[in-house]
Design an enzyme around this catalytic site. Sequence first.
Site, PDB file in Angstrom:
ATOM      1  N   HIS A 170     -12.116  32.141 -26.726  1.00 19.56           N
ATOM      2  CA  HIS A 170     -10.771  32.282 -26.454  1.00 19.56           C
ATOM      3  C   HIS A 170     -10.169  31.206 -27.046  1.00 19.56           C
ATOM      4  CE1 HIS A 170     -11.516  34.779 -22.847  1.00 19.56           C
ATOM      5  NE2 HIS A 170     -12.669  33.793 -23.054  1.00 19.56           N
ATOM      6  N   SER A 291       4.108  21.219 -51.590  1.00 23.69           N
ATOM      7  CA  SER A 291       5.504  21.377 -50.985  1.00 23.69           C
ATOM      8  C   SER A 291       6.677  20.547 -52.397  1.00 23.69           C
ATOM      9  CB  SER A 291       5.920  21.275 -50.150  1.00 23.69           C
ATOM     10  OG  SER A 291       7.295  21.395 -49.829  1.00 23.69           O
ATOM     11  N   LYS A 297       2.341  17.121 -48.545  1.00 22.95           N
ATOM     12  CA  LYS A 297       1.706  18.322 -47.916  1.00 22.95           C
ATOM     13  C   LYS A 297       0.663  18.162 -48.841  1.00 22.95           C
ATOM     14  CE  LYS A 297       2.711  21.203 -45.132  1.00 22.95           C
ATOM     15  NZ  LYS A 297       4.267  21.999 -44.787  1.00 22.95           N
TER      16      LYS A 297
END
Length: 470
Positions: A170, A291, A297
């Site tokens: 989970h 980016s 990034k």
Amino acid sequence: MFTPIMSDRSPDSSTAKAWSGRFSEPVSDLVKRYTASVFFDQRMAAQDIRGSLAHARMLARQGIIAQEDFAAIERGMAQIADEIATDTFAWNLDDEDVHLNIEKRLTALVGDAGKRLHTGRSRNDQVATDIRLWLRDSIDTIDMLLTDFMRALLWVAEQHADTPLPGFTHLQVAQPVTFGHHLLAYVEMLRRDRERFADCRKRVNRLPLGAAALAGTTFPIDREFVAQELGFEAVCENSLDAVSDRDFAIEFCAAASLVMVHLSRLSEELILWMSPRVGFIDLADRFCTGSSIMPQKKNPDVPELARGKSGRVFGHLIGLLTLMKGQPLAYNKDNQEDKEPLFDTADTLIDTLRIFADMATGILVKPEAMAAALRQGFATATDLADYLVKRGLPFRDAHEAVARAVRAAETKGCDLPDLSLEELQGFSDLIGADVFAVLTVAGSLAARDHIGGTAPNQVRAAISRLRTAL
Ligand code: ARG
């Protein structure tokens, strides 16, 4: 090479088609473009030539055509193969597909012998043969690439047979596993993928030639000989089925879809692990991009794209299933639509596997981040419950006692092994000083010491078994 469909108004004054005697007017340009497959089926040219040569050799052997005709066909095909290889072959839209283009060129080169090649054959069994030959080669490439990727994963798994990582259920910390064990889960998936392709290959590897248009042929052909020449395991046993079956292509796309599911799941994990919020790994720069606006990034483009590309492969599977479902026996022109999805499925899978085999070795593991995450999720709670069970407490009661201990640790803001012996004994008087051995991550890992378990020595044994199997 070809211009797109522009208009259907220009009349077609092209050269005669293979069936022109039956028709009083040529097809419009629009229809010609719409029905042609040479744009995309020319990539089966090598297979088409191979199939034609095996067919021609059989015709000559059976006395259906003269030996000199076969010799001329062989000579012409050698030149055609050369023209295609050197990109000097003039593909012509007027000749609809790869089969007619090659046959027409053959006749231009060797005359009547070229016109005799199609004796006892139809494009229906010809195209089915070509696709099977093409797909068989693709399956062999894919098998090799799956093996490469598995080897690469085994290499990384071996470096990290002892590296603890939180195992999740989970997406919540569940129990400690090793990073090597985690990677071996993917190796198992890929192993099944290889089995699926090997199984699919058996059904791909059957010869349709001899079925002719749909009913077989009146010539005394030798199908077994052609099968042997082309390396097919057997002949397709029903002529109607031989020309119309595309199950093998659907199976291939299904097997490819499952590989893409596996690669997509791994991609999802790599992306997640590489997020600074998780920070379990870094990917080598050559698999990432920056980016255009945010200078900081570093994006995991390769796994993201692989996750995205799984969609087009699943789409091709659904496309082929839909293509087949309404078709009465035997061949229908619908089947021409089998090629682009099939080719794109193979191309996408081959490219993705190739890049993943390379990327696997570019995974930079950060064991400290994995260990820090393990300290936060009470990952050894099950070990404490098992400890109590081994001292005679029924499992449900042990579960309850540990749940209370976890709650206390959570309130205190610490992990289970940080509780004192006295505190732990408050939840069960069965707890002794030896409990701390089972509460450590290393103890937890080592205790799962059976085939399929995450104990480092089991991971190493699994790696060596897998290596032997490869
Ligand atoms: N281009 C066709 C295909 O890809 C070849 C078979 C055509 N046969 C026919 N009867 N029209 O399926």
